[in-house]
Every structure is written in structure tokens, then in C-alpha cells.
Design an enzyme around this catalytic site. Structure first.
Site, PDB file in Angstrom:
ATOM      1  N   HIS A 150       0.896  -1.180   0.059  1.00 32.48           N
ATOM      2  CA  HIS A 150      -0.016  -0.108   0.136  1.00 32.48           C
ATOM      3  C   HIS A 150       0.804   1.197  -0.005  1.00 32.48           C
ATOM      4  O   HIS A 150       1.151   1.694   0.893  1.00 32.48           O
ATOM      5  CB  HIS A 150      -0.972   0.234   1.178  1.00 32.48           C
ATOM      6  CG  HIS A 150      -1.963   1.204   1.313  1.00 32.48           C
ATOM      7  ND1 HIS A 150      -3.077   1.147   2.018  1.00 32.48           N
ATOM      8  CD2 HIS A 150      -1.767   2.510   0.809  1.00 32.48           C
ATOM      9  CE1 HIS A 150      -3.688   2.048   1.725  1.00 32.48           C
ATOM     10  NE2 HIS A 150      -3.015   2.890   1.013  1.00 32.48           N
ATOM     11  N   GLU A 192      -2.644  -1.806  -3.419  1.00 33.00           N
ATOM     12  CA  GLU A 192      -3.736  -1.012  -2.973  1.00 33.00           C
ATOM     13  C   GLU A 192      -3.276   0.416  -2.469  1.00 33.00           C
ATOM     14  O   GLU A 192      -2.331   0.732  -2.320  1.00 33.00           O
ATOM     15  CB  GLU A 192      -4.578  -1.819  -1.413  1.00 33.00           C
ATOM     16  CG  GLU A 192      -3.401  -1.673  -0.372  1.00 33.00           C
ATOM     17  CD  GLU A 192      -4.174  -2.571   0.728  1.00 33.00           C
ATOM     18  OE1 GLU A 192      -4.722  -3.286   0.434  1.00 33.00           O
ATOM     19  OE2 GLU A 192      -3.832  -2.142   2.010  1.00 33.00           O
ATOM     20  N   HIS A 249      -8.378  -6.882   6.966  1.00 33.46           N
ATOM     21  CA  HIS A 249      -8.140  -5.829   8.165  1.00 33.46           C
ATOM     22  C   HIS A 249      -8.551  -6.571   9.583  1.00 33.46           C
ATOM     23  O   HIS A 249      -9.466  -7.070   9.605  1.00 33.46           O
ATOM     24  CB  HIS A 249      -9.024  -4.560   7.893  1.00 33.46           C
ATOM     25  CG  HIS A 249      -8.606  -3.411   8.868  1.00 33.46           C
ATOM     26  ND1 HIS A 249      -7.792  -2.560   8.189  1.00 33.46           N
ATOM     27  CD2 HIS A 249      -8.656  -3.086  10.089  1.00 33.46           C
ATOM     28  CE1 HIS A 249      -7.307  -1.532   8.930  1.00 33.46           C
ATOM     29  NE2 HIS A 249      -7.907  -1.989  10.169  1.00 33.46           N
TER      30      HIS A 249
END
Length: 238
Positions: free
Chosen positions: A43, A70, A190
């Protein structure tokens, strides 16, 4: 069979804290692959506080498994992804100042924006995924925007799991069934961990992929990286 993608952001955070190349982000990514990970997730944020753009370029030609990038689709992120052409891009609605991704897209309000961005990535042959909460309407609009997959934001599941696993999993099963009904692929991520991953996998066995970073890297401090990856994959394959 659900694939395990290891998010290596925390390795980059540790490296950046000393301004050196230790630990080596690329070596850890390649070791994750060697130890059985099915993919690597990064990310890259605008401030490069963990993964740097240079890391993304260095990783691309070396990885043998699936590469997932991401991030929030601003111009710089879009340009990076179109140059790298990873296997998958996952869109998250983060602002540059957010500590971590802590909510899903409102795909209804952002339908036009997401449609335009997803079309650009799909035209380049990149599989697309949109980060959403366990909300059937949000999944429906992600499908309308043209997403190939949704990634379910699982922090609420992880939080509620310790109190009532059945209640915690219920909205995620409904959301997963909605995605399957719409013909979409399904990811999740997550706060998934060795505590709650097996239960999620058992109740949503058609998950395509889980992306796990913080808990997995934390467990590796005690168990070692190789054993940790094996433990996480065992949760998915029981």
C-alpha cells in the site's frame, strides 16, 4: 481454495524508522513467497511512510506470485499502477492523513468516480477490487461500477468475534453471498489473525483471497516468518 496475500507494509515501516535498508523489504517479500504465501500486497501512500514507490518498481520483476497494490486512486497512484500492471489493484477510500484503512467506500455516492477509475485499470488488463463494508447495497454499487471483486473490511468482524462469533460473522456471510450472487470475486482483510481467520474461512469457504499484514508480521516476531505463514495457511485450508 482461499489464497493468502501477505501485506509487507509493516516491514517497510520498520526499515524506514532507521533510514536504512534493514530489514530488506524485497528479501522479506521473496521469503514470504518461498515460505508459501500466495501473493504480496503493498500500500504505497503519498508520504511513503512505509512502502515507497521505488519498492513497488523493485518488487514487480522479482515476484513469482500474485502482486496486489492497494491505495486511494489519486493521479499518482493511478499512474503508478498503470506502469507496474500488477495482477490486482485494490481501491481504498483513505485520505493521505489516515493511519490505516478503517472504512469501506460509499460506492453509491462515488459510483461515477469509481466507474471511471476501474475502467482505466480494467482496460490495462488489471483485475480490480473495491474495499467495502459488509453492506449489500455497497456491494451492488461496486458491481455497477465494474469491479471484478470486493474486499470486505473485516475489522468489525474481528472486534465482535471475541464476544460473539456467530453474531460477528452473520453480516459478512450475507455480504459474501451477495457478492457471489452478483458474480463477483471476494477478498477480505483488516485485523484478521490466527484468532479469527479459521472461523471466517469455515463460514465463507468461497473467499478468493485474504490480505493480512499487521497481525501476521507481529506473530512472526514470536513464531518466525516461515512458521507464521504456515499457521495462517492452515487456518484457510482446514
Amino acid at each position: 481454495m482461499t489464497r493468502l496475500s501477505v501485506n509487507i507494509n509493516k516491514i517497510a515501516t520498520l526499515r524506514n524508522s532507521r533510514g536504512s535498508s534493514i530489514p530488506n523489504v524485497v528479501k522479506v517479500a521473496l521469503d514470504c513467497e518461498k515460505f508459501g504465501a500466495d501473493g504480496i500486497t503493498v500500500h504505497p501512500r503519498p508520504d511513503e511512510r512505509h512502502i515507497r514507490r521505488a519498492d513497488v518498481y523493485e518488487l514487480k520483476p522479482l515476484l513469482k506470485t500474485e502482486f496486489n497494490i492497494e491505495g486511494y486512486p489519486d493521479k499518482e497512484f493511478i499512474d503508478l499502477v498503470l506502469k507496474i500492471k500488477p495482477n490486482q489493484v485494490t481501491l481504498v477510500p483513505d485520505s493521505p492523513t489516515q493511519l490505516t484503512s478503517n472504512s469501506g467506500w460509499d460506492t453509491k455516492i462515488n459510483l461515477d468516480f469509481l466507474t471511471e477509475v476501474l475502467d482505466a485499470f480494467k482496460s490495462a488488463g488489471i483485475r480490480t477490487s473495491v474495499f467495502v463494508e459488509a453492506d449489500e447495497e455497497m456491494i451492488s454499487y461496486a458491481a455497477k461500477a465494474g469491479a471484478d471483486r470486493v474486499e470486505l473490511y473485516t475489522e468489525p468482524y474481528a472486534t465482535d468475534y471475541v464476544k460473539d462469533p456467530d453474531k460477528a460473522i452473520e453480516p459478512f456471510i450475507k455480504a459474501a453471498e451477495k457478492a457471489r450472487k452478483l458474480g463477483m470475486g471476494l477478498n477480505a482483510g483488516h485485523d484478521l489473525s490466527l484468532v479469527n481467520l479459521e472461523y471466517l474461512s469455515q463460514h465463507i469457504p468461497w473467499l478468493d483471497e485474504v490480505s493480512i499484514g499487521h497481525a501476521l508480521i507481529s506473530d512472526a516476531l514470536y513464531l518466525g516468518l516461515e512458521r507464521t505463514i504456515h499457521e495462517y495457511k492452515n487456518c484457510l485450508h482446514k
